[in-house]
Every structure is written in structure tokens, then in C-alpha cells.
Design a protein around this motif. Structure first.
Motif, PDB file in Angstrom:
ATOM      1  N   ALA A  93       0.807  -1.221   0.000  1.00 37.76           N
ATOM      2  CA  ALA A  93       0.000   0.000   0.000  1.00 37.76           C
ATOM      3  C   ALA A  93       0.839   1.269   0.000  1.00 37.76           C
ATOM      4  N   THR A  94       2.107   1.168   0.351  1.00 35.88           N
ATOM      5  CA  THR A  94       2.919   2.383   0.421  1.00 35.88           C
ATOM      6  C   THR A  94       3.988   2.463  -0.660  1.00 35.88           C
ATOM      7  N   THR A  95       4.617   1.356  -1.008  1.00 38.15           N
ATOM      8  CA  THR A  95       5.735   1.438  -1.943  1.00 38.15           C
ATOM      9  C   THR A  95       5.616   0.529  -3.159  1.00 38.15           C
ATOM     10  N   GLY A  96       5.178  -0.703  -2.968  1.00 36.99           N
ATOM     11  CA  GLY A  96       5.283  -1.682  -4.039  1.00 36.99           C
ATOM     12  C   GLY A  96       4.106  -1.789  -4.978  1.00 36.99           C
ATOM     13  N   GLY A  97       2.922  -1.570  -4.492  1.00 35.77           N
ATOM     14  CA  GLY A  97       1.741  -1.810  -5.298  1.00 35.77           C
ATOM     15  C   GLY A  97       1.449  -3.302  -5.399  1.00 35.77           C
ATOM     16  N   ILE A  98       0.585  -3.670  -6.329  1.00 32.62           N
ATOM     17  CA  ILE A  98       0.183  -5.061  -6.474  1.00 32.62           C
ATOM     18  C   ILE A  98      -0.034  -5.351  -7.959  1.00 32.62           C
ATOM     19  N   MET A  99       0.311  -6.567  -8.366  1.00 32.37           N
ATOM     20  CA  MET A  99       0.067  -6.999  -9.747  1.00 32.37           C
ATOM     21  C   MET A  99      -1.338  -7.592  -9.812  1.00 32.37           C
ATOM     22  N   ILE A 100      -2.049  -7.273 -10.873  1.00 30.67           N
ATOM     23  CA  ILE A 100      -3.379  -7.835 -11.066  1.00 30.67           C
ATOM     24  C   ILE A 100      -3.415  -8.510 -12.436  1.00 30.67           C
ATOM     25  N   ASP A 101      -3.929  -9.714 -12.446  1.00 28.37           N
ATOM     26  CA  ASP A 101      -4.146 -10.461 -13.685  1.00 28.37           C
ATOM     27  C   ASP A 101      -5.633 -10.766 -13.721  1.00 28.37           C
ATOM     28  N   VAL A 102      -6.349 -10.114 -14.625  1.00 28.51           N
ATOM     29  CA  VAL A 102      -7.804 -10.219 -14.640  1.00 28.51           C
ATOM     30  C   VAL A 102      -8.300 -10.521 -16.049  1.00 28.51           C
ATOM     31  N   GLN A 103      -9.241 -11.424 -16.114  1.00 28.86           N
ATOM     32  CA  GLN A 103      -9.972 -11.667 -17.350  1.00 28.86           C
ATOM     33  C   GLN A 103     -11.434 -11.437 -17.013  1.00 28.86           C
ATOM     34  N   ALA A 104     -12.013 -10.440 -17.657  1.00 29.58           N
ATOM     35  CA  ALA A 104     -13.377 -10.046 -17.319  1.00 29.58           C
ATOM     36  C   ALA A 104     -14.006  -9.304 -18.481  1.00 29.58           C
ATOM     37  N   ARG A 105     -15.301  -9.101 -18.344  1.00 29.45           N
ATOM     38  CA  ARG A 105     -16.022  -8.280 -19.313  1.00 29.45           C
ATOM     39  C   ARG A 105     -16.023  -6.850 -18.769  1.00 29.45           C
ATOM     40  N   PHE A 106     -15.495  -5.953 -19.577  1.00 31.09           N
ATOM     41  CA  PHE A 106     -15.423  -4.551 -19.198  1.00 31.09           C
ATOM     42  C   PHE A 106     -16.466  -3.780 -19.981  1.00 31.09           C
ATOM     43  N   GLY A 107     -17.268  -2.997 -19.274  1.00 34.71           N
ATOM     44  CA  GLY A 107     -18.238  -2.111 -19.894  1.00 34.71           C
ATOM     45  C   GLY A 107     -17.748  -0.686 -19.749  1.00 34.71           C
ATOM     46  N   TYR A 108     -18.212   0.188 -20.602  1.00 29.19           N
ATOM     47  CA  TYR A 108     -17.707   1.553 -20.616  1.00 29.19           C
ATOM     48  C   TYR A 108     -18.846   2.546 -20.701  1.00 29.19           C
ATOM     49  N   THR A 109     -18.623   3.699 -20.144  1.00 28.11           N
ATOM     50  CA  THR A 109     -19.473   4.853 -20.363  1.00 28.11           C
ATOM     51  C   THR A 109     -18.534   5.916 -20.897  1.00 28.11           C
ATOM     52  N   ALA A 110     -18.717   6.279 -22.166  1.00 25.75           N
ATOM     53  CA  ALA A 110     -17.769   7.170 -22.817  1.00 25.75           C
ATOM     54  C   ALA A 110     -18.495   8.314 -23.508  1.00 25.75           C
ATOM     55  N   ALA A 111     -17.703   9.161 -24.127  1.00 27.81           N
ATOM     56  CA  ALA A 111     -18.229  10.317 -24.852  1.00 27.81           C
ATOM     57  C   ALA A 111     -19.044   9.851 -26.062  1.00 27.81           C
ATOM     58  N   PRO A 112     -20.003  10.663 -26.513  1.00 33.52           N
ATOM     59  CA  PRO A 112     -20.786  10.296 -27.695  1.00 33.52           C
ATOM     60  C   PRO A 112     -19.882  10.070 -28.910  1.00 33.52           C
ATOM     61  N   GLY A 113     -20.271   9.083 -29.735  1.00 27.60           N
ATOM     62  CA  GLY A 113     -19.509   8.789 -30.928  1.00 27.60           C
ATOM     63  C   GLY A 113     -18.486   7.689 -30.751  1.00 27.60           C
ATOM     64  N   SER A 114     -18.239   7.272 -29.515  1.00 25.38           N
ATOM     65  CA  SER A 114     -17.293   6.174 -29.291  1.00 25.38           C
ATOM     66  C   SER A 114     -18.084   4.932 -28.896  1.00 25.38           C
ATOM     67  N   THR A 115     -17.443   3.803 -29.013  1.00 29.82           N
ATOM     68  CA  THR A 115     -18.124   2.553 -28.706  1.00 29.82           C
ATOM     69  C   THR A 115     -18.189   2.341 -27.199  1.00 29.82           C
ATOM     70  N   ASP A 116     -19.312   1.832 -26.736  1.00 27.80           N
ATOM     71  CA  ASP A 116     -19.437   1.502 -25.321  1.00 27.80           C
ATOM     72  C   ASP A 116     -19.847   0.044 -25.160  1.00 27.80           C
ATOM     73  N   ASP A 117     -19.585  -0.775 -26.183  1.00 30.49           N
ATOM     74  CA  ASP A 117     -19.907  -2.201 -26.109  1.00 30.49           C
ATOM     75  C   ASP A 117     -18.982  -2.884 -25.119  1.00 30.49           C
ATOM     76  N   ALA A 118     -19.575  -3.655 -24.248  1.00 32.11           N
ATOM     77  CA  ALA A 118     -18.776  -4.415 -23.295  1.00 32.11           C
ATOM     78  C   ALA A 118     -18.091  -5.562 -24.021  1.00 32.11           C
ATOM     79  N   ARG A 119     -16.842  -5.838 -23.643  1.00 32.12           N
ATOM     80  CA  ARG A 119     -16.129  -6.960 -24.235  1.00 32.12           C
ATOM     81  C   ARG A 119     -15.176  -7.574 -23.225  1.00 32.12           C
TER      82      ARG A 119
END
Length: 185
Positions: A93-119
Motif C-alpha cells: 500500500a505504500t511502496t510496491g503496489g500489487i500486480m493484477i491479472d484479470v480476465q473479465a467483461r469490461f463495460g464503458y461509459t464514454a463520450a458520444p460517438g465512441s463505442t461503449d460495447d462491453a467486451r
């Protein structure tokens, strides 16, 4: 199903310097010592009788039922080497951080005109200490897995998708279907 809280605990357990006790008797004796020599508290914790706890402590019973063996090992793991666990969390929490390995479906809320399809995406990256600290503090405060998932999504959004503020301004990331997850200190 993969939960973020359990995976954080597994990552911290990787810092242990000694293995947990192997036999049921040794695990039971450890729990009794942790509960101020009270076999009653351990019996209530495990959902068995006080006499059964005493038999395990004296090695009169050696092989627990599978569900009791799982509960016993889980309770020992939760309490094993608390100072090492705290030191590892503090360092991450102070110096090293943590490695994350994730496989998931990510959804987005973005500006108009860009894709927000979850994948589905598979990401492996290092989370900086400030995001690691948020995850550990939320876990210690008793946050639900949904809240931990939201914190992880915000961290991944900041580090990976927005590249720490260099691109994709205003993009909000949502972590929906968690397929696989692993943390490493």
C-alpha cells in the motif's frame, strides 16, 4: 465464482514465512491458543461440540470430515502470521503496489460517438500503491465484493484505459463478468 476479497487474501498469504499447520490436531491447538485457551469459543466458531475440540487437541481424533477440514483450514489461514500479513499489506500500500491479472467483461461509459460495447479482456498490469491501499482499506472496512469490484474497476480505468489521465478523458469503466482474477504482491 471468483471474489476479489478472497484473491486479495491469497496474495497476502503468499508472503507467509512458514506454512500453516498440516494436521487437524495442530490446527485445532493453534485455534485454541488464538482464542485464549477456550475450547468453547473454537467449538462455536467451527460449529462442533466442545468435547470434539478437546479430542482433536489431544489427538484422539485425527481425521475430520471434509467440510470440517475446510472450515478448520480456512479459520487457521485467516489468523496465521498476522504481523507478516500486516507488513506485506503495508509494503504493497505504500511502496510496491500489487500486480493484477484479470480476465473479465469490461463495460464503458464514454463520450458520444465512441463505442461503449462491453467486451472480454485479459489484462495483466501493476496497480500503483494508492489503488492498492484503497483496495486493502475497503477490504478491512468490510466492504462487499461489489464495492471491491467497483474500486478495482476504477483502478483499472485509471491505470490502463485512461493511462493516468493522458487519454480517454471521461471514460468510466465497469467490471461486469469476472472470469478469472489473481493478485500478486
Amino acid at each position: 465464482m471468483v471474489t476479489i476479497g478472497e484473491e486479495l487474501d491469497k496474495a497476502v498469504q503468499g508472503a507467509f514465512t512458514r506454512p500453516i499447520p498440516k494436521t487437524a490436531g495442530a490446527q485445532m491447538r493453534y485455534l485454541v491458543r488464538q482464542h485464549q485457551r477456550s475450547t468453547r469459543r473454537v467449538a462455536d466458531l467451527l460449529g462442533i461440540s466442545q468435547r470434539t475440540v478437546e479430542r482433536y487437541v489431544k489427538n484422539q481424533i485425527r481425521t475430520p470430515r471434509p467440510e470440517l477440514a475446510d472450515r478448520l483450514e480456512r479459520e487457521v489461514r485467516v489468523r496465521w502470521q498476522p504481523q507478516i500479513r500486516a507488513r506485506a499489506k503495508q509494503a504493497a500500500a505504500t511502496t510496491g503496489g500489487i500486480m493484477i491479472d484479470v480476465q473479465a467483461r469490461f463495460g464503458y461509459t464514454a463520450a458520444p460517438g465512441s463505442t461503449d460495447d462491453a467486451r472480454v479482456r485479459h489484462l495483466t498490469l501493476a496497480l500503483p500503491p494508492e489503488h492498492t491501499a484503497r483496495l486493502f482499506h475497503a477490504q478491512e472496512a468490510g466492504s462487499t465484493d461489489d464495492q471491491l469490484r467497483q474500486i478495482a474497476a476504477e483502478a483499472l480505468g485509471q491505470v490502463y484505459f485512461r493511462d493516468n489521465g493522458h487519454r480517454a478523458h471521461g471514460l468510466e469503466v465497469e467490471l461486469t463478468d469476472l472470469i478469472d482474477l489473481e493478485f500478486e504482491l
